[in-house]
Motif scaffolding. Sequence first.
Motif, PDB file in Angstrom:
ATOM      1  N   ILE A   1      17.391  -6.378 -50.398  1.00 46.09           N
ATOM      2  CA  ILE A   1      18.365  -7.184 -51.148  1.00 46.09           C
ATOM      3  C   ILE A   1      19.736  -6.565 -50.913  1.00 46.09           C
ATOM      4  CG2 ILE A   1      19.092  -7.960 -53.434  1.00 46.09           C
ATOM      5  CD1 ILE A   1      16.127  -7.296 -54.330  1.00 46.09           C
ATOM      6  N   GLY A   2      20.609  -7.270 -50.194  1.00 46.85           N
ATOM      7  CA  GLY A   2      21.942  -6.743 -49.890  1.00 46.85           C
ATOM      8  C   GLY A   2      22.994  -7.444 -50.738  1.00 46.85           C
ATOM      9  N   VAL A   3      23.852  -6.644 -51.349  1.00 52.61           N
ATOM     10  CA  VAL A   3      24.928  -7.204 -52.187  1.00 52.61           C
ATOM     11  C   VAL A   3      26.262  -6.613 -51.752  1.00 52.61           C
ATOM     12  CG1 VAL A   3      25.889  -7.343 -54.525  1.00 52.61           C
ATOM     13  CG2 VAL A   3      23.414  -7.472 -54.187  1.00 52.61           C
ATOM     14  N   GLY A   4      27.215  -7.486 -51.509  1.00 54.20           N
ATOM     15  CA  GLY A   4      28.597  -7.061 -51.307  1.00 54.20           C
ATOM     16  C   GLY A   4      29.418  -7.615 -52.453  1.00 54.20           C
ATOM     17  N   LEU A   5      29.926  -6.736 -53.314  1.00 53.56           N
ATOM     18  CA  LEU A   5      30.659  -7.171 -54.518  1.00 53.56           C
ATOM     19  C   LEU A   5      32.067  -6.586 -54.477  1.00 53.56           C
ATOM     20  CD1 LEU A   5      30.780  -8.313 -57.494  1.00 53.56           C
ATOM     21  CD2 LEU A   5      29.825  -6.115 -58.228  1.00 53.56           C
TER      22      LEU A   5
ATOM     23  N   ALA B   1      31.222 -12.125 -54.809  1.00 53.66           N
ATOM     24  CA  ALA B   1      30.083 -11.392 -54.236  1.00 53.66           C
ATOM     25  C   ALA B   1      29.282 -12.284 -53.312  1.00 53.66           C
ATOM     26  CB  ALA B   1      29.170 -10.865 -55.343  1.00 53.66           C
ATOM     27  N   GLY B   2      28.742 -11.668 -52.268  1.00 57.92           N
ATOM     28  CA  GLY B   2      27.816 -12.348 -51.360  1.00 57.92           C
ATOM     29  C   GLY B   2      26.512 -11.577 -51.329  1.00 57.92           C
ATOM     30  N   ILE B   3      25.437 -12.286 -51.079  1.00 56.65           N
ATOM     31  CA  ILE B   3      24.104 -11.684 -51.123  1.00 56.65           C
ATOM     32  C   ILE B   3      23.347 -12.047 -49.857  1.00 56.65           C
ATOM     33  CG2 ILE B   3      21.865 -11.849 -52.330  1.00 56.65           C
ATOM     34  CD1 ILE B   3      23.734 -12.312 -54.903  1.00 56.65           C
ATOM     35  N   LEU B   4      22.739 -11.065 -49.242  1.00 57.63           N
ATOM     36  CA  LEU B   4      21.923 -11.287 -48.047  1.00 57.63           C
ATOM     37  C   LEU B   4      20.562 -10.652 -48.277  1.00 57.63           C
ATOM     38  CD1 LEU B   4      21.575 -12.152 -45.050  1.00 57.63           C
ATOM     39  CD2 LEU B   4      22.455  -9.881 -44.411  1.00 57.63           C
ATOM     40  N   ILE B   5      19.549 -11.513 -48.428  1.00 56.49           N
ATOM     41  CA  ILE B   5      18.187 -11.012 -48.629  1.00 56.49           C
ATOM     42  C   ILE B   5      17.436 -11.159 -47.313  1.00 56.49           C
ATOM     43  CG2 ILE B   5      16.030 -11.304 -49.901  1.00 56.49           C
ATOM     44  CD1 ILE B   5      17.702 -12.372 -52.232  1.00 56.49           C
TER      45      ILE B   5
ATOM     46  N   SER C   1      25.677  -0.890 -41.315  1.00 59.90           N
ATOM     47  CA  SER C   1      25.281  -1.889 -42.319  1.00 59.90           C
ATOM     48  C   SER C   1      24.240  -1.267 -43.242  1.00 59.90           C
ATOM     49  CB  SER C   1      24.695  -3.118 -41.610  1.00 59.90           C
ATOM     50  OG  SER C   1      23.838  -3.842 -42.468  1.00 59.90           O
ATOM     51  N   THR C   2      24.463  -1.365 -44.533  1.00 69.32           N
ATOM     52  CA  THR C   2      23.469  -0.817 -45.473  1.00 69.32           C
ATOM     53  C   THR C   2      22.161  -1.604 -45.376  1.00 69.32           C
ATOM     54  OG1 THR C   2      24.364  -2.170 -47.268  1.00 69.32           O
ATOM     55  CG2 THR C   2      25.196   0.098 -47.094  1.00 69.32           C
ATOM     56  N   ASN C   3      22.249  -2.908 -45.081  1.00 72.33           N
ATOM     57  CA  ASN C   3      21.007  -3.679 -44.911  1.00 72.33           C
ATOM     58  C   ASN C   3      20.221  -3.178 -43.702  1.00 72.33           C
ATOM     59  OD1 ASN C   3      21.528  -5.463 -47.087  1.00 72.33           O
ATOM     60  ND2 ASN C   3      20.652  -7.175 -45.947  1.00 72.33           N
ATOM     61  N   ARG C   4      20.937  -2.847 -42.646  1.00 72.69           N
ATOM     62  CA  ARG C   4      20.244  -2.349 -41.443  1.00 72.69           C
ATOM     63  C   ARG C   4      19.470  -1.076 -41.778  1.00 72.69           C
ATOM     64  NH1 ARG C   4      19.851   2.269 -39.326  1.00 72.69           N
ATOM     65  NH2 ARG C   4      22.102   2.603 -39.419  1.00 72.69           N
TER      66      ARG C   4
ATOM     67  N   GLU D   1      32.017   2.209 -46.782  1.00 75.83           N
ATOM     68  CA  GLU D   1      32.582   1.355 -45.735  1.00 75.83           C
ATOM     69  C   GLU D   1      31.489   0.966 -44.754  1.00 75.83           C
ATOM     70  OE1 GLU D   1      35.791   3.431 -43.901  1.00 75.83           O
ATOM     71  OE2 GLU D   1      36.236   1.814 -42.493  1.00 75.83           O
ATOM     72  N   GLN D   2      31.535  -0.272 -44.260  1.00 78.26           N
ATOM     73  CA  GLN D   2      30.601  -0.711 -43.214  1.00 78.26           C
ATOM     74  C   GLN D   2      31.394  -1.106 -41.969  1.00 78.26           C
ATOM     75  OE1 GLN D   2      26.826  -2.798 -45.317  1.00 78.26           O
ATOM     76  NE2 GLN D   2      28.685  -4.001 -45.423  1.00 78.26           N
ATOM     77  N   THR D   3      30.842  -0.766 -40.807  1.00 76.94           N
ATOM     78  CA  THR D   3      31.517  -1.152 -39.561  1.00 76.94           C
ATOM     79  C   THR D   3      30.923  -2.428 -38.972  1.00 76.94           C
ATOM     80  OG1 THR D   3      30.022   0.287 -38.338  1.00 76.94           O
ATOM     81  CG2 THR D   3      32.179   1.213 -38.955  1.00 76.94           C
ATOM     82  N   ALA D   4      29.734  -2.812 -39.448  1.00 77.80           N
ATOM     83  CA  ALA D   4      29.093  -4.035 -38.949  1.00 77.80           C
ATOM     84  C   ALA D   4      28.326  -4.693 -40.096  1.00 77.80           C
ATOM     85  CB  ALA D   4      28.165  -3.706 -37.778  1.00 77.80           C
ATOM     86  N   GLY D   5      29.051  -4.937 -41.197  1.00 78.71           N
ATOM     87  CA  GLY D   5      28.430  -5.565 -42.367  1.00 78.71           C
ATOM     88  C   GLY D   5      27.939  -6.956 -42.021  1.00 78.71           C
ATOM     89  N   ARG D   6      26.767  -7.296 -42.510  1.00 76.63           N
ATOM     90  CA  ARG D   6      26.144  -8.567 -42.135  1.00 76.63           C
ATOM     91  C   ARG D   6      26.212  -9.558 -43.292  1.00 76.63           C
ATOM     92  NH1 ARG D   6      21.342  -5.629 -38.934  1.00 76.63           N
ATOM     93  NH2 ARG D   6      19.969  -6.144 -40.652  1.00 76.63           N
TER      94      ARG D   6
ATOM     95  N   LEU E   1      31.491  -2.797 -53.785  1.00 80.11           N
ATOM     96  CA  LEU E   1      30.129  -2.268 -53.825  1.00 80.11           C
ATOM     97  C   LEU E   1      29.390  -2.834 -52.619  1.00 80.11           C
ATOM     98  CD1 LEU E   1      27.855  -0.777 -55.401  1.00 80.11           C
ATOM     99  CD2 LEU E   1      27.337  -3.001 -56.461  1.00 80.11           C
ATOM    100  N   LEU E   2      28.881  -1.938 -51.778  1.00 78.83           N
ATOM    101  CA  LEU E   2      28.106  -2.323 -50.601  1.00 78.83           C
ATOM    102  C   LEU E   2      26.737  -1.707 -50.796  1.00 78.83           C
ATOM    103  CD1 LEU E   2      30.910  -1.442 -48.016  1.00 78.83           C
ATOM    104  CD2 LEU E   2      30.336  -3.718 -48.907  1.00 78.83           C
ATOM    105  N   LEU E   3      25.763  -2.506 -51.139  1.00 83.40           N
ATOM    106  CA  LEU E   3      24.493  -1.973 -51.625  1.00 83.40           C
ATOM    107  C   LEU E   3      23.325  -2.756 -51.057  1.00 83.40           C
ATOM    108  CD1 LEU E   3      23.636  -1.075 -55.276  1.00 83.40           C
ATOM    109  CD2 LEU E   3      22.328  -2.891 -54.169  1.00 83.40           C
ATOM    110  N   SER E   4      22.291  -2.028 -50.664  1.00 77.62           N
ATOM    111  CA  SER E   4      21.042  -2.670 -50.235  1.00 77.62           C
ATOM    112  C   SER E   4      19.886  -1.969 -50.924  1.00 77.62           C
ATOM    113  CB  SER E   4      20.866  -2.551 -48.709  1.00 77.62           C
ATOM    114  OG  SER E   4      21.966  -3.146 -48.056  1.00 77.62           O
ATOM    115  N   ALA E   5      18.967  -2.767 -51.462  1.00 81.34           N
ATOM    116  CA  ALA E   5      17.851  -2.202 -52.231  1.00 81.34           C
ATOM    117  C   ALA E   5      16.539  -2.737 -51.686  1.00 81.34           C
ATOM    118  CB  ALA E   5      17.994  -2.589 -53.699  1.00 81.34           C
TER     119      ALA E   5
HETATM  120  C1  BTN Z   1      27.219 -13.470 -47.494  1.00 83.79           C
HETATM  121  O1  BTN Z   1      27.835 -13.979 -48.438  1.00 83.79           O
HETATM  122  O2  BTN Z   1      27.295 -13.938 -46.347  1.00 83.79           O
HETATM  123  C2  BTN Z   1      26.337 -12.283 -47.764  1.00 83.79           C
HETATM  124  C3  BTN Z   1      27.074 -10.999 -47.628  1.00 83.79           C
HETATM  125  C4  BTN Z   1      26.238  -9.771 -47.904  1.00 83.79           C
HETATM  126  C5  BTN Z   1      26.996  -8.496 -47.622  1.00 83.79           C
HETATM  127  C6  BTN Z   1      26.264  -7.266 -48.065  1.00 83.79           C
HETATM  128  S1  BTN Z   1      27.307  -5.840 -48.072  1.00 83.79           S
HETATM  129  C7  BTN Z   1      25.930  -4.801 -48.318  1.00 83.79           C
HETATM  130  C8  BTN Z   1      24.799  -5.354 -47.458  1.00 83.79           C
HETATM  131  N1  BTN Z   1      24.876  -4.820 -46.106  1.00 83.79           N
HETATM  132  C9  BTN Z   1      25.147  -5.760 -45.207  1.00 83.79           C
HETATM  133  O3  BTN Z   1      25.276  -5.566 -43.982  1.00 83.79           O
HETATM  134  N2  BTN Z   1      25.280  -6.956 -45.805  1.00 83.79           N
HETATM  135  C10 BTN Z   1      25.049  -6.866 -47.234  1.00 83.79           C
END
Ligand code: BTN
Length: 250
Positions: free
Chosen positions: A143-147, A128-132, A33-36, A56-61, A76-80
Motif C-alpha cells: 500500500i503506497g501513499v504519497g501525502l 494524496a495519491g495511493i498506489l496499491i 521508490s518506497t513501493n519498489r 525523497e524519491q527519485t523514481a516515485g510511481r 509523507l512517502l510511505l509504503s506498507a
Molecule cells: C497516484 O495518485 O498516482 C498514486 C501516487 C502514489 C505515490 C506513492 S509515494 C510513496 C509510494 N512510493 C511510490 O513509488 N509511489 C507511492
Amino acid sequence: MSADAESGYPAASDERTSAGFGHPHHHHRVIDSTNRLARDLANAGAPHGTVVTADEQTAGRGRMGRSWLALAGKALLLSAILRPLDERHGLLPLAIPLAVCEAAESLAPVECSVKWPNDVWIAGRKVAGILIEARPGDGWAVIGVGLNVAIDEAEFSEEIRGLATSVGHGVTVEAARRAVLARFDRWVGASSTEVLTEFRRRDALAGRRIGWNDSSGVADGISDDGNLVVKTDAGERVALSAGEVHLTVE
Ligand code: BTN
C-alpha cells in the motif's frame, strides 16, 4: 490495485492483518521508490506491517504508469506491506483513502473527500495519491501513499499548481506518518459495509460530470463491489472498474 491484483483472492485465514502497521520501519533519506523496496521486501518474506518511508524519491510511481513527484522532506512517502491478502480485502483500494482522510483531518482543520477510486482531495485539490500493488497469488499487497504535508502553493510545480494542496502548515511528516498508520489499522480491517458507507459519504464525484475513454456522463455513486456507477449521456447506467479507465472531471 495494479493489474496483477485481478486474479482473485485466497480464502481468509486466521492470521492477524488488521493491526500493527509500522513494525519494522525502514527509513531512507533518498530512495528510488518506497513501493519498489516494499515489494522487494514482501517478495523476500517481510512480515505484515512492514513500512518503508523516505524523505525523497527519485523514481516515485503513480497510478496507471504515471510518475509521482514530491518535495523532499515535505510529503509523507510511505509504503506498507499487508499480508495475508485475502477475500476480506476486496475493497482495500476504497478503504485506504478513508484512512488517509481521517488522518489528515486529525492533523489540521480540513475536510477530505475521495475522488474514486482513491485520490484524496481537500477543497477539490489533490492532497494524496495511493498506489496499491497486489500479488494475490502470493498473498500480499503493498500500500503506497504519497501525502503532501506542509507545502506552500508556490512550491508546487507549475504543472500541478492549482490542482494540488497539502494538509497544513505546522504539520510534520512524522505526525502524518503516525496518524496514517494508526488509521490503516482501523480501515484495513473494516467490513465492506463500513467502507462503502463511509466512501459514499466522502464521494467527491457524486453528481459531477466525468469523462472516460471516449465517453461521458454523470457520476452516480459506488456499486457494492466498489465500481463507479455512471449515467451516460446516452441514458445508460454503466459501472466503471478502477484500473480500466482514466477519468477526467469537468
Ligand atoms: C497516484 O495518485 O498516482 C498514486 C501516487 C502514489 C505515490 C506513492 S509515494 C510513496 C509510494 N512510493 C511510490 O513509488 N509511489 C507511492
